[in-house]
Design a protein around this motif. Structure first.
Motif, PDB file in Angstrom:
ATOM      1  N   LEU A  30       0.980  -1.302   0.088  1.00 23.85           N
ATOM      2  CA  LEU A  30      -0.004  -0.054   0.010  1.00 23.85           C
ATOM      3  C   LEU A  30       0.937   1.277  -0.187  1.00 23.85           C
ATOM      4  N   GLY A  31       0.584   1.979  -0.995  1.00 26.06           N
ATOM      5  CA  GLY A  31       1.073   3.446  -0.994  1.00 26.06           C
ATOM      6  C   GLY A  31       2.679   3.604  -1.144  1.00 26.06           C
ATOM      7  N   ALA A 260     -16.984  -1.337  14.829  1.00 27.69           N
ATOM      8  CA  ALA A 260     -16.970  -0.684  13.586  1.00 27.69           C
ATOM      9  C   ALA A 260     -17.824   0.544  13.414  1.00 27.69           C
ATOM     10  N   PHE A 278      -8.142   6.202  12.320  1.00 33.86           N
ATOM     11  CA  PHE A 278      -7.919   5.164  11.343  1.00 33.86           C
ATOM     12  C   PHE A 278      -8.337   5.698   9.997  1.00 33.86           C
ATOM     13  N   LEU A 279      -9.341   6.681  10.146  1.00 30.78           N
ATOM     14  CA  LEU A 279      -9.715   7.182   8.618  1.00 30.78           C
ATOM     15  C   LEU A 279      -8.834   8.240   8.147  1.00 30.78           C
ATOM     16  N   ILE A 282      -5.850   6.541   6.966  1.00 33.21           N
ATOM     17  CA  ILE A 282      -6.245   6.278   5.454  1.00 33.21           C
ATOM     18  C   ILE A 282      -5.909   7.283   4.489  1.00 33.21           C
ATOM     19  N   VAL A 285      -2.517   7.768   3.895  1.00 34.53           N
ATOM     20  CA  VAL A 285      -1.806   6.611   3.717  1.00 34.53           C
ATOM     21  C   VAL A 285      -0.533   6.290   4.557  1.00 34.53           C
TER      22      VAL A 285
ATOM     23  N   MET B 159     -19.787  -4.021   8.397  1.00 38.04           N
ATOM     24  CA  MET B 159     -19.179  -2.674   8.342  1.00 38.04           C
ATOM     25  C   MET B 159     -17.755  -2.623   8.310  1.00 38.04           C
ATOM     26  N   MET B 160     -17.311  -3.087   9.257  1.00 35.51           N
ATOM     27  CA  MET B 160     -15.887  -3.326   9.492  1.00 35.51           C
ATOM     28  C   MET B 160     -15.265  -3.685   8.415  1.00 35.51           C
ATOM     29  N   ILE B 163     -15.495  -0.996   5.483  1.00 38.16           N
ATOM     30  CA  ILE B 163     -14.774  -0.022   5.514  1.00 38.16           C
ATOM     31  C   ILE B 163     -13.303  -0.189   5.407  1.00 38.16           C
ATOM     32  N   VAL B 164     -12.504  -1.260   5.965  1.00 39.39           N
ATOM     33  CA  VAL B 164     -11.100  -1.656   5.630  1.00 39.39           C
ATOM     34  C   VAL B 164     -11.030  -2.056   4.243  1.00 39.39           C
ATOM     35  N   ALA B 167     -11.341   1.275   2.165  1.00 39.67           N
ATOM     36  CA  ALA B 167     -10.211   2.246   2.602  1.00 39.67           C
ATOM     37  C   ALA B 167      -9.012   1.881   1.771  1.00 39.67           C
ATOM     38  N   ILE B 168      -8.748   0.515   1.924  1.00 42.17           N
ATOM     39  CA  ILE B 168      -7.324   0.112   1.470  1.00 42.17           C
ATOM     40  C   ILE B 168      -7.402   0.330  -0.075  1.00 42.17           C
ATOM     41  N   ALA B 171      -6.851   3.826  -0.671  1.00 44.76           N
ATOM     42  CA  ALA B 171      -5.512   4.296  -0.631  1.00 44.76           C
ATOM     43  C   ALA B 171      -4.629   3.738  -1.658  1.00 44.76           C
ATOM     44  N   SER B 172      -4.859   2.671  -2.335  1.00 42.24           N
ATOM     45  CA  SER B 172      -3.753   2.044  -3.272  1.00 42.24           C
ATOM     46  C   SER B 172      -4.124   2.138  -4.591  1.00 42.24           C
ATOM     47  N   LEU B 262     -18.918   8.343   4.881  1.00 43.48           N
ATOM     48  CA  LEU B 262     -17.262   8.240   5.179  1.00 43.48           C
ATOM     49  C   LEU B 262     -16.571   8.661   4.128  1.00 43.48           C
ATOM     50  N   LEU B 264     -16.090   6.985   1.344  1.00 45.06           N
ATOM     51  CA  LEU B 264     -15.454   5.641   0.767  1.00 45.06           C
ATOM     52  C   LEU B 264     -16.316   5.099  -0.279  1.00 45.06           C
TER      53      LEU B 264
END
Lengths: 325, 324
Positions: A30-31, A260, A278-279, A282, A285, B159-160, B163-164, B167-168, B171-172, B262, B264
């Motif tokens: 990632l990133g 969550a 966490f947000l 993100i 990165v 949801m968890m 989101i994860v 989000a990833i 980001a990528s 959020l 996303l």
């Protein structure tokens, strides 16, 4: 019992192993950490040097080995943004999130049990109908809308409650700063806790009501009535006990779900907890921080699920703990 | 409801004919309870209204929210037209921060939210039905492996996971590429994360159906396993599928809205109801309440009627649902 415990523990370890692999492949792919660390003006040679220094050019397995070895020692890397160990950053925000979950759980427990039991005992009274009507509306409103609505009403229009942050906190042991011991802290907790609770409360009221109604139909409750026992004793001792069994299982899973949903509540209320962090991570990165969050939250899920299974096995004698047929 | 007018007709003495599909439907339990239940009728009417809004959004909407030439920053944050001082006649629900007509944007947003909800549930149902049928019908080791898988998946909240994962990906991929793929990603993530709901319910009904004699009969006739599973067992598990599907679409719409809130989910240039609420939240403190409140009400009513319909279906069909 011990066999059951070991089995659960093995499953928990497998799940944590999977989480570690996922986390590591995120960290690996990632990133570009360099882009976050240094500005545009740094030359290519200096970048390469920094890459080697950080070990970003090593082969995959070497990096994974190093990751696991460090993770077991509690070292999940250094946050690119905070320049501090990622785990420390996350754990520093953990109390804020846990207090939110704790406050919401208090609201849920103290409201859902009496409301659910009442509406199961008197299914046709106007109050039960109101509770059920409220609960289906509650299920249909997303948690962030509840939060926005509460802010709009109590912070902007009425001005009774603060709309963001944690307020004054009281230092506790081990660097735990608690908002439960100052009036300002509690005032800041009320709205976020209500919005977090609003997502689970209707579910629990409906669940407790449904289970209780089923239990009240069963033979042993009928025989308790026939024996002429005190109604209060029948409802709260005989019936409630068996009602709570499925509620415990669902409750355990929902604690994880609440973690969550803290991401949503924390975003709306700008609550300085793990989810908000966490947000932000993100958006920046900040890979070590993302990984640390995943591992901490994964651990919370695995631990709560394991504990709930064990409690369920202890309180419910019909569960076959050893798994024998 | 136009259907109500036709009810007296069924009481008239009928000439001896072969009953049509419609006449047979009128004798069913589900129809009889529908004509008695006012809440179900209203919910279905509103839901059909939403479906029509979503299907005909390009026809109904006075403006095209995706067309930048129709957006004028000078029109931004206009209140609804019933506000005498500021409102303008042509934007009856006001405009958002980018000067888009809120009514048109809500129509298109409803279309996106419903599409994502329905597609995600179709995906969940497909995976869940296949896994549930196989696990229930084959039993044994296949069953225990698949159900263990479902347990682990369920223990992490949707949801968890969503989101994860999102989000990833964001980001990528980088934000721009992500915005193009947002709809597909949302459908995939919500669709994949919730399949165990279906798998467990289907498995429970398959276990009950498997013991019945018509399955033995089919097996004796030499029909293949796949045929027995899909042609004989599946039609008998339809009522639990129908009940969970209604509730699952409602849940998927809420999940999509939360993820979009959020940042996303759907981008602001192609807003769903959730991203519209999210973009309005920044302006709620400056008094522009309508950008948040109106899409919020639209979203809540949509989810509410679906939940009410789901409750009604559950009471009528009363399937044996899997309990947690």
């Amino acid at each position: 019992m011990i066999a059951f415990f070991i089995k659960r523990l093995a499953q928990a370890i497998v799940v944590m192993f999977v989480i570690s692999i996922i986390s590591f492949s995120i960290q690996d792919n990632l990133g570009d950490p360099l882009r976050e660390m240094v500005g545009q003006s740094v030359s290519e040679a200096e970048r390469q040097e920094l890459r080697n220094e950080l070990g970003l050019n090593d082969p995959f397995l070497v990096q994974y080995g190093r990751f696991v070895k460090n993770a077991l020692q509690g070292d999940l890397g250094t946050s690119y943004f905070f320049k501090e160990p990622a785990l420390d950053v996350i754990l520093g925000k953990l109390p804020a999130t846990l207090e939110l979950v704790f406050g919401a759980s208090l609201i849920i427990v103290f409201l859902s049990v009496p409301l659910g039991v009442y509406s199961a005992i008197n299914p046709h009274s106007w109050f039960s109908r109101a509770v059920m009507g409220f609960s289906i509306i509650g299920i249909s409103v997303p948690v962030f809308l509840t939060a926005i609505g509460l802010i709009y009403l109590f912070s902007i229009e009425l001005g009774w409650m603060p709309s963001f942050g944690r307020g004054d906190t009281q230092p506790m042991f081990w660097g735990w700063e608690s908002g439960f011991f100052t009036w300002d802290g509690i005032a800041h907790l009320i709205l976020p806790c209500i919005s977090l609770a609003s997502i689970m409360l209707p579910l629990f009221i409906r669940l407790i009501r449904a289970e209780m109604m089923e239990v009240l139909q069963s033979e042993y409750v009928k025989s308790a009535w026939a024996k002429g026992l005190n109604p209060r004793r029948i409802y709260f001792l005989h019936a409630l006990k068996n009602t709570m069994l499925p509620v415990i299982t669902v409750g355990g899973v929902q604690i994880g779900t609440m973690v969550a949903y803290t991401i949503l509540t924390e975003t709306v209320f700008q609550w300085p907890g793990m989810g908000f962090l966490f947000l932000e991570a993100i958006n920046r990165v900040d890979t070590p921080l993302i990984v640390a969050y995943l591992i901490v939250v994964g651990a919370i899920f695995v631990i709560t699920n394991t504990i709930v299974d064990l409690i369920y096995g202890l309180v419910n004698p019909t569960v076959n703990l050893a798994g024998k047929k | 409801m136009t259907n109500q007018n036709q009810t007296p007709a069924s009481k008239m003495p009928e000439v001896e004919t072969v009953p049509t599909a419609w006449q047979r439907f009128k004798d069913t339990h589900i129809w009889n309870s529908f004509i008695k239940d006012r809440v179900a009728q209203i919910s279905l009417t509103i839901f059909m209204g939403y479906v029509i809004m979503a299907l005909f959004a390009p026809v109904i909407a006075p403006f095209d929210p995706y067309d930048p030439t129709q957006m004028d920053i000078m029109n931004s944050e206009l209140p609804p037209s019933w506000d005498e001082e500021m409102g303008e006649e042509q934007f009856w629900l006001g405009t958002d921060a980018q000067g888009r007509d809120l009514w048109s944007t809500i129509l298109y947003g409803t279309r996106i939210s419903l599409t994502i909800g329905i597609c995600a549930v179709l995906l969940q149902a497909t995976i869940g039905i296949i896994v549930g049928l196989i696990a229930g019908y084959r039993g044994g080791r296949v069953d225990s492996i698949l159900m263990r898988f479902a347990d682990v998946q369920l223990s992490f909240s949707t949801m968890m996971v969503a989101i994860v994962v999102l989000a990833i990906f964001q980001a990528s991929f980088g934000t721009e590429l992500y915005q193009d793929l947002a709809m597909v990603m949302l459908i995939l993530v919500i669709g994949i994360a919730e399949w165990p709901q279906y798998a467990r319910t289907i498995r429970a009904s398959v276990l009950a159906e498997k013991k019945k004699e018509y399955i033995d009969a089919a097996r004796v006739m030499g029909l293949g396993q796949i045929r027995i599973m899909f042609r004989h067992i599946l039609p008998n598990t339809l009522s639990p599928i129908l009940v969970i599907s209604t509730v699952q679409v409602a849940n998927a719409i809420i999940s999509e809205a939360s993820l979009s809130f959020l940042g996303l989910g759907m981008p602001v240039s192609q807003p769903s109801l959730g991203s519209l609420i999210s973009s309005g939240f920044e302006y709620i403190f400056s008094g522009a309440w309508w950008i948040t409140v109106i899409p919020g009400v639209v979203l809540v009513v949509l989810v509410l009627v679906m939940n009410l319909l789901g409750d009604w279906l559950r009471d009528v069909l009363n399937p044996k649902l899997y309990k947690g």
